[in-house]
Design a protein around this motif. Structure first.
Motif, PDB file in Angstrom:
ATOM      1  N   ARG A  59      12.523  37.762  69.777  1.00  0.00           N
ATOM      2  CA  ARG A  59      12.257  37.272  71.208  1.00  0.00           C
ATOM      3  C   ARG A  59      11.749  36.323  71.415  1.00  0.00           C
ATOM      4  NH1 ARG A  59       8.121  40.789  73.967  1.00  0.00           N
ATOM      5  NH2 ARG A  59       7.443  39.986  72.892  1.00  0.00           N
ATOM      6  N   ARG A  60      11.099  35.330  70.462  1.00  0.00           N
ATOM      7  CA  ARG A  60      10.470  33.997  70.426  1.00  0.00           C
ATOM      8  C   ARG A  60      10.136  33.175  69.415  1.00  0.00           C
ATOM      9  NH1 ARG A  60       4.213  36.348  71.991  1.00  0.00           N
ATOM     10  NH2 ARG A  60       4.257  37.985  70.081  1.00  0.00           N
ATOM     11  N   LEU A  79      13.383  32.504  73.659  1.00  0.00           N
ATOM     12  CA  LEU A  79      14.916  32.741  72.861  1.00  0.00           C
ATOM     13  C   LEU A  79      15.610  32.337  73.815  1.00  0.00           C
ATOM     14  CD1 LEU A  79      15.455  35.164  70.064  1.00  0.00           C
ATOM     15  CD2 LEU A  79      14.086  32.319  69.645  1.00  0.00           C
ATOM     16  N   ASP A  80      15.461  32.632  75.494  1.00  0.00           N
ATOM     17  CA  ASP A  80      16.362  32.319  76.099  1.00  0.00           C
ATOM     18  C   ASP A  80      16.518  30.960  76.683  1.00  0.00           C
ATOM     19  OD1 ASP A  80      13.979  33.193  77.402  1.00  0.00           O
ATOM     20  OD2 ASP A  80      15.143  34.782  78.707  1.00  0.00           O
ATOM     21  N   HIS A  81      14.848  30.173  76.328  1.00  0.00           N
ATOM     22  CA  HIS A  81      14.335  28.951  76.774  1.00  0.00           C
ATOM     23  C   HIS A  81      14.555  28.055  76.123  1.00  0.00           C
ATOM     24  CE1 HIS A  81      11.567  31.733  79.290  1.00  0.00           C
ATOM     25  NE2 HIS A  81      12.503  30.520  80.756  1.00  0.00           N
ATOM     26  N   ASN A  83      17.254  24.723  74.745  1.00  0.00           N
ATOM     27  CA  ASN A  83      18.084  24.217  75.181  1.00  0.00           C
ATOM     28  C   ASN A  83      18.794  24.359  74.050  1.00  0.00           C
ATOM     29  OD1 ASN A  83      17.573  25.125  77.503  1.00  0.00           O
ATOM     30  ND2 ASN A  83      16.459  23.446  78.451  1.00  0.00           N
ATOM     31  N   ASP A 100      13.193  22.969  75.599  1.00  0.00           N
ATOM     32  CA  ASP A 100      12.577  24.016  76.170  1.00  0.00           C
ATOM     33  C   ASP A 100      12.894  23.463  77.628  1.00  0.00           C
ATOM     34  OD1 ASP A 100      10.704  23.065  76.039  1.00  0.00           O
ATOM     35  OD2 ASP A 100       9.786  25.382  75.888  1.00  0.00           O
ATOM     36  N   ILE A 126      18.939  33.081  68.661  1.00  0.00           N
ATOM     37  CA  ILE A 126      19.391  32.631  70.295  1.00  0.00           C
ATOM     38  C   ILE A 126      20.158  33.118  70.636  1.00  0.00           C
ATOM     39  CG2 ILE A 126      20.022  30.625  71.259  1.00  0.00           C
ATOM     40  CD1 ILE A 126      17.910  29.130  69.701  1.00  0.00           C
ATOM     41  N   ASP A 127      21.551  33.128  69.821  1.00  0.00           N
ATOM     42  CA  ASP A 127      22.747  33.558  69.811  1.00  0.00           C
ATOM     43  C   ASP A 127      23.038  35.586  70.359  1.00  0.00           C
ATOM     44  OD1 ASP A 127      24.087  31.154  69.704  1.00  0.00           O
ATOM     45  OD2 ASP A 127      24.726  31.330  67.786  1.00  0.00           O
ATOM     46  N   PHE A 129      20.242  37.370  70.750  1.00  0.00           N
ATOM     47  CA  PHE A 129      19.347  36.898  72.123  1.00  0.00           C
ATOM     48  C   PHE A 129      20.449  36.782  73.477  1.00  0.00           C
ATOM     49  CE2 PHE A 129      16.248  36.422  75.314  1.00  0.00           C
ATOM     50  CZ  PHE A 129      15.125  37.890  75.000  1.00  0.00           C
ATOM     51  N   LYS A 130      20.874  36.169  73.231  1.00  0.00           N
ATOM     52  CA  LYS A 130      21.625  35.819  74.693  1.00  0.00           C
ATOM     53  C   LYS A 130      22.736  36.842  74.842  1.00  0.00           C
ATOM     54  CE  LYS A 130      20.558  30.726  74.845  1.00  0.00           C
ATOM     55  NZ  LYS A 130      21.198  29.395  75.110  1.00  0.00           N
ATOM     56  N   GLY A 132      22.660  39.412  73.651  1.00  0.00           N
ATOM     57  CA  GLY A 132      21.837  41.112  74.339  1.00  0.00           C
ATOM     58  C   GLY A 132      21.459  42.046  72.705  1.00  0.00           C
TER      59      GLY A 132
END
Length: 175
Positions: A59-60, A79-81, A83, A100, A126-127, A129-130, A132
């Motif tokens: 998650r992070r 993870l979604d933050h 860049n 980020d 990251i992939d 997480f994005k 899902g």
């Protein structure tokens, strides 16, 4: 909150990692990680004037520095933050740069053999997480011998005691 034993189980399955100067931070992880959070990769490096533990979960990304006597510095990036991620590898050490949004974090003095596996795990997480998906079971196909080797490495690094190693070895072997 995850137990220290659960966290040791996670980190024993990570093939490339560096714990230089971060034993206090590893022992503090149960206070930070959620019940369903799994350590996917970690390393240590120099950031903000100190040696920090950098931990990747599904998650992070967590940066942790437990002071010499007291105190705690913690920073985390969902993870979604994140860049972009970059890295540089030198003769023995390297660095990782993480962007980020408006800020950038650069971690220096990372053992070079841990950089590429850490970056690969971070990019994959990251992939996932994005998209899902969770990567919690990513390292579940390790053999008993490999798992015991990882716990032996933790023992040699002083992260776990001989008693903890023997208990875990018996659990793995089903004794």
């Amino acid at each position: 909150m995850r137990s220290f034993e659960q966290i040791l189980n996670d980190i024993s399955k990570i093939p490339y990692h560096d714990t230089f100067g971060t034993k206090k931070e590893i022992k503090y992880l149960p206070n930070i990680l959620d019940d369903n959070e799994t350590v996917l990769s970690f390393t240590s490096g120099f950031f903000d004037g100190n040696t920090w533990l950098i931990v990747l979960t599904h998650r992070r990304l967590i940066f942790l520095d437990k002071g010499m006597i007291y105190g705690l510095k913690q920073r985390e990036i969902p993870l979604d933050h994140i860049n972009s991620v970059g890295h540089k590898i030198g003769l023995m050490l390297g660095s990782i740069a993480i962007q980020d949004g408006a800020s950038a974090i650069r971690i220096d003095n990372i053992q070079k053999q841990t950089i590429v596996p850490f970056i690969d795990a971070l990019n994959k997480s990251i992939d996932n997480f994005k998209m899902g998906r969770s990567t919690c079971k990513e390292y579940s196909s390790m053999s008993s011998a490999d798992e015991i080797k990882k716990y032996k490495q933790l023992l040699d690094e002083g992260i776990i005691t001989n008693e903890e190693f023997n208990i875990k070895k018996k659990q793995i072997l089903g004794l």
